[in-house]
Write a protein that holds these residues in place. Structure first.
Motif, PDB file in Angstrom:
ATOM      1  N   TRP A 142     -45.971 -11.055  -6.685  1.00 12.81           N
ATOM      2  CA  TRP A 142     -45.244  -9.866  -7.342  1.00 12.81           C
ATOM      3  C   TRP A 142     -45.732  -8.554  -6.298  1.00 12.81           C
ATOM      4  O   TRP A 142     -44.933  -7.777  -6.053  1.00 12.81           O
ATOM      5  N   ASN A 176     -34.786 -13.876  -9.147  1.00 11.80           N
ATOM      6  CA  ASN A 176     -34.801 -13.231 -10.433  1.00 11.80           C
ATOM      7  C   ASN A 176     -34.564 -11.675 -10.142  1.00 11.80           C
ATOM      8  O   ASN A 176     -33.791 -11.062 -10.995  1.00 11.80           O
ATOM      9  N   PRO A 293     -46.947  -7.295 -14.083  1.00 12.26           N
ATOM     10  CA  PRO A 293     -46.674  -7.565 -15.345  1.00 12.26           C
ATOM     11  C   PRO A 293     -46.770  -9.179 -15.704  1.00 12.26           C
ATOM     12  O   PRO A 293     -45.796  -9.619 -15.996  1.00 12.26           O
ATOM     13  N   GLU A 295     -48.120 -10.760 -18.214  1.00 14.84           N
ATOM     14  CA  GLU A 295     -47.845 -11.206 -19.454  1.00 14.84           C
ATOM     15  C   GLU A 295     -46.480 -11.483 -19.666  1.00 14.84           C
ATOM     16  O   GLU A 295     -45.701 -12.488 -20.087  1.00 14.84           O
ATOM     17  N   SER A 296     -45.402 -10.223 -19.139  1.00 13.41           N
ATOM     18  CA  SER A 296     -43.895 -10.569 -19.122  1.00 13.41           C
ATOM     19  C   SER A 296     -43.593 -11.764 -18.117  1.00 13.41           C
ATOM     20  O   SER A 296     -42.744 -12.478 -18.510  1.00 13.41           O
ATOM     21  N   ILE A 297     -44.206 -12.007 -17.081  1.00 14.69           N
ATOM     22  CA  ILE A 297     -43.835 -13.176 -16.283  1.00 14.69           C
ATOM     23  C   ILE A 297     -44.242 -14.517 -17.039  1.00 14.69           C
ATOM     24  O   ILE A 297     -43.562 -15.419 -16.909  1.00 14.69           O
ATOM     25  N   THR A 298     -45.314 -14.442 -17.880  1.00 18.20           N
ATOM     26  CA  THR A 298     -45.758 -15.437 -18.545  1.00 18.20           C
ATOM     27  C   THR A 298     -44.765 -15.877 -19.658  1.00 18.20           C
ATOM     28  O   THR A 298     -44.221 -17.094 -19.757  1.00 18.20           O
ATOM     29  N   ARG A 299     -44.097 -14.890 -20.190  1.00 14.09           N
ATOM     30  CA  ARG A 299     -43.004 -14.929 -21.130  1.00 14.09           C
ATOM     31  C   ARG A 299     -41.493 -15.499 -20.527  1.00 14.09           C
ATOM     32  O   ARG A 299     -41.013 -16.216 -21.075  1.00 14.09           O
ATOM     33  N   ALA A 300     -41.390 -14.966 -19.396  1.00 15.88           N
ATOM     34  CA  ALA A 300     -40.210 -15.487 -18.645  1.00 15.88           C
ATOM     35  C   ALA A 300     -40.305 -16.940 -18.203  1.00 15.88           C
ATOM     36  O   ALA A 300     -39.421 -17.777 -18.240  1.00 15.88           O
ATOM     37  N   ASP A 303     -39.715 -18.881 -21.625  1.00 19.00           N
ATOM     38  CA  ASP A 303     -38.284 -18.849 -21.731  1.00 19.00           C
ATOM     39  C   ASP A 303     -37.163 -19.514 -20.745  1.00 19.00           C
ATOM     40  O   ASP A 303     -36.138 -19.738 -20.837  1.00 19.00           O
ATOM     41  N   LYS A 305     -36.912 -18.899 -17.531  1.00 18.15           N
ATOM     42  CA  LYS A 305     -36.418 -18.017 -16.324  1.00 18.15           C
ATOM     43  C   LYS A 305     -36.814 -18.635 -14.958  1.00 18.15           C
ATOM     44  O   LYS A 305     -36.415 -18.436 -13.954  1.00 18.15           O
TER      45      LYS A 305
END
Length: 341
Positions: A142, A176, A293, A295-300, A303, A305
């Motif tokens: 990132w 992405n 980010p 935590e948002s990468i983990t969520r992606a 999900d 993505k």
């Protein structure tokens, strides 16, 4: 605050520089956190090329307990920055280099090098083995893409060494973000894997890449280049960047030998921006880990993505086998170790 913890722990120790067999499990004292640090109960950790060089004695700095990253839960935090039980990741900050690292049941890390993966008391979005595949690779990828390279939607990006753990992370993030990615790998048999991850094109990695790209009709230069093969190919890669384009050197899959006979006057195009990124700076004021980010990468990933599944998961007592995989070049992606002792 602290939890009830044992006085000793199991750790994987470099008994002497050399082969993977020199990684041995020993009982050592439990580390004590001080203000500005937190003790982490390690649930899993990633395996990195840096640790192979540390094990061999080839790294400038190393300590007997290796490991530059981990995921787990906060066990004690004298300053109260993290509540006990919080799921976290830790990356660098001297881990495995100047302070005992993550090849253990517990480690103590600087709070600047710890990020929460969920709120206190909540379960993270992924299992520990899946989480362990993310911190180092995705934090570095990132930062390289969106800080050093300033990657934007629609730009053409070349990733050299794309089937490495870092390369796959960069490929996932770049696709992405809307970049058009050309990815290199040493094996033509891995083209389908790269294309499944979203690469627009795949090319065999090796000497003479610029000439081979021209001969195959791919003469257009790239807006951005992420160089993960390293010093052995970076001078060549500089010829593949457009005017006002950027190249970031961030990996050494080809070895640690220095660049030889580099004369920018003769070998570097005018108007090309060349930068370097090393993850050892994470946690410094100029490079806060919170900038990424994660935590948002983990969520992606949770999900669907990104495809960020570990290439192979090892048990704590199988770390020698994991290092042998790395030594032999058999890994195709991130290898992780779960701490199940």
């Amino acid at each position: 605050m602290t939890t009830n913890s044992p006085s000793t722990m199991q750790a994987i120790v470099i008994s002497a520089f050399g082969a993977p067999s020199n990684l041995v499990i020993r009982t050592v004292p439990l580390p004590t956190p001080t203000p500005g640090t937190a003790r982490i109960r390690i649930r899993a950790f990633g395996i990195n090329h840096a640790e192979m060089h540390m094990r061999r004695g080839e790294w400038a700095e190393s300590v007997p307990i290796s490991g530059i990253e981990c995921v787990g839960t906060v066990d004690a935090c004298p300053g109260g920055e993290f509540a006990p039980g919080t799921a976290v990741a830790s990356v660098m900050g001297g881990l495995g280099r100047t302070i005992p690292g993550s090849y253990a049941q517990y480690t103590v890390a600087r709070v600047e090098n710890i990020v929460a993966l969920a709120k206190a008391g909540e379960e993270p979005a992924l299992g520990w083995a899946e989480l362990a595949a993310l911190p180092e690779s995705y934090c570095v990828a990132w930062t390289c893409l969106f800080r050093n390279l300033g990657l934007e939607r629609g730009q053409r990006l070349l990733i050299r060494g794309a089937t490495s753990a870092l390369g796959r992370a960069a490929l996932n993030l770049a696709v992405n973000a809307g970049a058009v990615v050309t990815a290199t790998t040493r094996s033509e048999g891995k083209f389908a894997e790269l294309e499944a991850l979203g690469a627009a094109d795949a090319v065999v990695e090796g000497p003479g890449l610029p000439e081979r790209l021209r001969e195959s009709g791919r003469a257009e230069k790239f807006d951005r280049v992420l160089e993960l093969v390293g010093n052995s190919t970076v001078v060549e890669s500089l010829t593949l960047v457009k005017r006002d384009g950027r190249l970031c050197l961030a990996g050494w899959l080809g070895g640690l030998d220095p660049i030889k006979d580099f004369n920018p006057l003769l070998q570097m195009a005018s108007g090309v921006h060349f930068s370097f990124f090393g993850s050892f700076v994470f946690g410094a004021p100029e490079f806060p880990l919170s900038d990424v980010p994660l935590e948002s990468i983990t969520r992606a990933v949770a999900d669907g993505k990104f495809d960020a599944k570990p290439f192979k998961v090892f048990k704590f007592g199988e770390v020698q086998e994991a290092h042998q995989y790395m030594e032999d070049g058999r890994a195709s992606g991130k290898m992780v170790v779960v701490v199940d002792v």
